[in-house]
Design an enzyme around this catalytic site. Structure first.
Site, PDB file in Angstrom:
ATOM      1  N   HIS A 115       0.800  -1.229   0.000  1.00 64.35           N
ATOM      2  CA  HIS A 115       0.000   0.000   0.000  1.00 64.35           C
ATOM      3  C   HIS A 115       0.835   1.283   0.000  1.00 64.35           C
ATOM      4  O   HIS A 115       0.288   2.371  -0.187  1.00 64.35           O
ATOM      5  CB  HIS A 115      -1.000  -0.012   1.165  1.00 64.35           C
ATOM      6  CG  HIS A 115      -2.338   0.547   0.803  1.00 64.35           C
ATOM      7  ND1 HIS A 115      -3.475   0.308   1.532  1.00 64.35           N
ATOM      8  CD2 HIS A 115      -2.725   1.361  -0.226  1.00 64.35           C
ATOM      9  CE1 HIS A 115      -4.494   0.955   0.976  1.00 64.35           C
ATOM     10  NE2 HIS A 115      -4.062   1.594  -0.090  1.00 64.35           N
ATOM     11  N   ASP A 143      -9.795  -0.524   3.937  1.00 67.49           N
ATOM     12  CA  ASP A 143      -8.622  -1.145   4.543  1.00 67.49           C
ATOM     13  C   ASP A 143      -8.962  -1.604   5.959  1.00 67.49           C
ATOM     14  O   ASP A 143      -9.814  -0.996   6.618  1.00 67.49           O
ATOM     15  CB  ASP A 143      -7.514  -0.068   4.617  1.00 67.49           C
ATOM     16  CG  ASP A 143      -6.097  -0.627   4.652  1.00 67.49           C
ATOM     17  OD1 ASP A 143      -5.873  -1.631   5.351  1.00 67.49           O
ATOM     18  OD2 ASP A 143      -5.214  -0.034   4.003  1.00 67.49           O
ATOM     19  N   HIS A 145      -6.633  -1.345   8.073  1.00 71.11           N
ATOM     20  CA  HIS A 145      -5.716  -0.435   8.764  1.00 71.11           C
ATOM     21  C   HIS A 145      -5.873   0.989   8.233  1.00 71.11           C
ATOM     22  O   HIS A 145      -6.304   1.174   7.093  1.00 71.11           O
ATOM     23  CB  HIS A 145      -4.276  -0.883   8.544  1.00 71.11           C
ATOM     24  CG  HIS A 145      -4.063  -2.362   8.705  1.00 71.11           C
ATOM     25  ND1 HIS A 145      -4.195  -3.252   7.659  1.00 71.11           N
ATOM     26  CD2 HIS A 145      -3.761  -3.103   9.796  1.00 71.11           C
ATOM     27  CE1 HIS A 145      -3.966  -4.485   8.090  1.00 71.11           C
ATOM     28  NE2 HIS A 145      -3.708  -4.438   9.392  1.00 71.11           N
ATOM     29  N   ASP A 147      -3.297   3.201   7.908  1.00 72.34           N
ATOM     30  CA  ASP A 147      -2.100   3.563   7.128  1.00 72.34           C
ATOM     31  C   ASP A 147      -1.774   5.052   7.250  1.00 72.34           C
ATOM     32  O   ASP A 147      -1.315   5.677   6.294  1.00 72.34           O
ATOM     33  CB  ASP A 147      -2.274   3.181   5.640  1.00 72.34           C
ATOM     34  CG  ASP A 147      -2.425   1.685   5.429  1.00 72.34           C
ATOM     35  OD1 ASP A 147      -2.206   0.911   6.383  1.00 72.34           O
ATOM     36  OD2 ASP A 147      -2.763   1.279   4.298  1.00 72.34           O
ATOM     37  N   HIS A 160       4.382   1.117   4.327  1.00 73.54           N
ATOM     38  CA  HIS A 160       2.996   0.844   3.876  1.00 73.54           C
ATOM     39  C   HIS A 160       1.975   1.203   4.952  1.00 73.54           C
ATOM     40  O   HIS A 160       0.778   1.237   4.653  1.00 73.54           O
ATOM     41  CB  HIS A 160       2.829  -0.599   3.372  1.00 73.54           C
ATOM     42  CG  HIS A 160       2.698  -1.648   4.443  1.00 73.54           C
ATOM     43  ND1 HIS A 160       2.057  -2.847   4.240  1.00 73.54           N
ATOM     44  CD2 HIS A 160       3.142  -1.685   5.724  1.00 73.54           C
ATOM     45  CE1 HIS A 160       2.097  -3.571   5.351  1.00 73.54           C
ATOM     46  NE2 HIS A 160       2.750  -2.899   6.255  1.00 73.54           N
ATOM     47  N   ASP A 249      -7.405  -1.851  -0.249  1.00 77.34           N
ATOM     48  CA  ASP A 249      -6.476  -2.842   0.284  1.00 77.34           C
ATOM     49  C   ASP A 249      -7.262  -4.140   0.460  1.00 77.34           C
ATOM     50  O   ASP A 249      -8.286  -4.161   1.149  1.00 77.34           O
ATOM     51  CB  ASP A 249      -5.950  -2.346   1.638  1.00 77.34           C
ATOM     52  CG  ASP A 249      -4.809  -3.193   2.176  1.00 77.34           C
ATOM     53  OD1 ASP A 249      -4.847  -4.427   1.990  1.00 77.34           O
ATOM     54  OD2 ASP A 249      -3.906  -2.614   2.807  1.00 77.34           O
ATOM     55  N   ASP A 251      -6.855  -6.501   2.239  1.00 74.22           N
ATOM     56  CA  ASP A 251      -6.997  -6.958   3.624  1.00 74.22           C
ATOM     57  C   ASP A 251      -8.212  -6.356   4.324  1.00 74.22           C
ATOM     58  O   ASP A 251      -8.512  -6.715   5.473  1.00 74.22           O
ATOM     59  CB  ASP A 251      -5.701  -6.789   4.429  1.00 74.22           C
ATOM     60  CG  ASP A 251      -5.379  -5.357   4.845  1.00 74.22           C
ATOM     61  OD1 ASP A 251      -6.288  -4.517   4.925  1.00 74.22           O
ATOM     62  OD2 ASP A 251      -4.193  -5.087   5.101  1.00 74.22           O
ATOM     63  N   GLU A 294      -1.913  -5.113  -1.926  1.00 76.83           N
ATOM     64  CA  GLU A 294      -1.657  -6.064  -0.830  1.00 76.83           C
ATOM     65  C   GLU A 294      -2.139  -7.489  -1.101  1.00 76.83           C
ATOM     66  O   GLU A 294      -2.235  -8.293  -0.165  1.00 76.83           O
ATOM     67  CB  GLU A 294      -2.194  -5.540   0.517  1.00 76.83           C
ATOM     68  CG  GLU A 294      -1.570  -4.206   0.971  1.00 76.83           C
ATOM     69  CD  GLU A 294      -0.162  -4.318   1.568  1.00 76.83           C
ATOM     70  OE1 GLU A 294       0.345  -5.462   1.677  1.00 76.83           O
ATOM     71  OE2 GLU A 294       0.432  -3.268   1.883  1.00 76.83           O
TER      72      GLU A 294
HETATM   73 MN   LIG Z   1      -3.376  -0.670   3.523  1.00 76.40          MN
END
Ligand SMILES: [Mn+2]
Length: 324
Positions: A115, A143, A145, A147, A160, A249, A251, A294
């Protein structure tokens, strides 16, 4: 069966023109393999589907860029960042590649890569869309997260986890070879940044999100309101007259659907919720660029094809594919 999209874009001259950038880069984190994602996505037929099923004129140089020629020989840690010069050099190059597509009025699809590459993609589209339309860019960041660590708040030093901090100017650097190249016209405002799917936020990031009043819809919000209401709120916040860059992302999806990724977190989006987010953003006609990042086919080998398929599906939905 798929059919050609019927969405009329608001900020692009044509709905048919698509620029693709394949970024085989993993230096924003420590696990090998995420650099192989663009090839895995392409080999599964993604670009062909976009051309044949969704009727895009695709501009793609046919390469997965590894950027080995611009990688510095020595790259010691700086301000707690790992490989700062490498990530800076690659994202600067990605920024120029994305800018060229966006400036000529194409929708830009970037296949990552980790990312950190969003430092390049979003700086490229932010500058191009300002020049073309005079408007600020909105970013929807999907995401697990946020980030948004600064080099100082990051516990891992992996870049990232920092792209949003550099893109919003919350983190700055004067050294040109370590993100000092990012100019004001390549940045985004925290007011037009919206998160979806968050569930693993560092302490320092929570403070940043609160202090700056950044709009974020966590998994808790999705549980409470449902994804339909959440998307109404996301798009209502951005408004109908703002170009949108969607940075997705993989994830964000629950590991049940997308296990092959570097930092999986349980309790995530279902496959359909992920597609639904992309469909809703596509329906606005305001979407000008998409990152898919990712995917790491070398992690959880058994789940790699599922993860690639999920990624392809998100891309198709964001580009206007519909179920009916
Ligand atoms: Mn990310």
């Amino acid at each position: 069966m798929t059919s050609a999209p019927t969405i009329t874009p608001k900020f692009l001259p044509s709905r048919h023109d698509l620029g693709v950038v394949a970024v085989g880069f993993s230096g924003g984190q420590t696990k090998a393999g995420v650099d192989a994602a663009p090839m895995a996505l392409i080999e599964s037929g993604l670009i062909q589907q976009l051309e044949e099923d969704l009727e895009f004129n695709v501009t793609f140089d046919g390469q997965v860029h590894a950027y080995t020629d611009i990688m510095p020989k020595e790259d010691p840690d700086y301000r707690n960042m790992k490989r700062p010069r490498s990530v800076s050099a690659v994202t600067w190059q990605v920024s120029k590649q994305v800018y060229e597509h966006a400036k000529s009025g194409k929708f830009v699809l970037t296949l990552g890569g980790d990312h950190s590459i969003a430092i390049g993609t979003i700086s490229g589209t932010a500058k191009a869309i300002r020049e073309r339309t005079g408007k600020d860019l909105a970013v929807i960041w999907v995401d697990a997260h946020a980030d948004i660590n600064t080099p100082e708040t990051s516990e891992s030093g992996n870049i990232h986890g920092m792209p949003v901090a550099f893109l919003t100017g919350l983190a700055t650097e004067t050294h040109e070879d370590m993100f000092g190249w990012i100019q004001k016209d390549q940045m985004i405002t925290t007011k037009k940044l919206v998160y979806i799917g968050l569930r693993d936020i560092d302490k320092g990031e929570k403070k940043i999100l609160r202090d700056h009043g950044i709009k974020a819809f966590s998994m808790h919000d999705i549980d409470r309101h449902g994804i339909g209401k959440v998307m109404d709120m996301v798009l209502g916040w951005i408004g109908s007259d703002t170009p949108i860059h969607l940075s997705f992302d993989v994830d964000a999806l629950d590991p049940m659907w997308a296990p092959s990724t570097g930092t999986p977190v349980r309790g995530g989006l279902t496959l359909r919720e992920g597609d639904f987010i992309a469909e809703c953003v596509a329906e606005t006609g305001s979407l000008i660029a998409l990152d898919l990042v990712e995917v790491n086919p070398s992690l959880d080998i058994q789940g790699a094809s599922d993860t690639v398929r999920a990624g392809c599906s998100i891309v198709r939905c964001a580009l206007g594919d519909t179920l009916l």
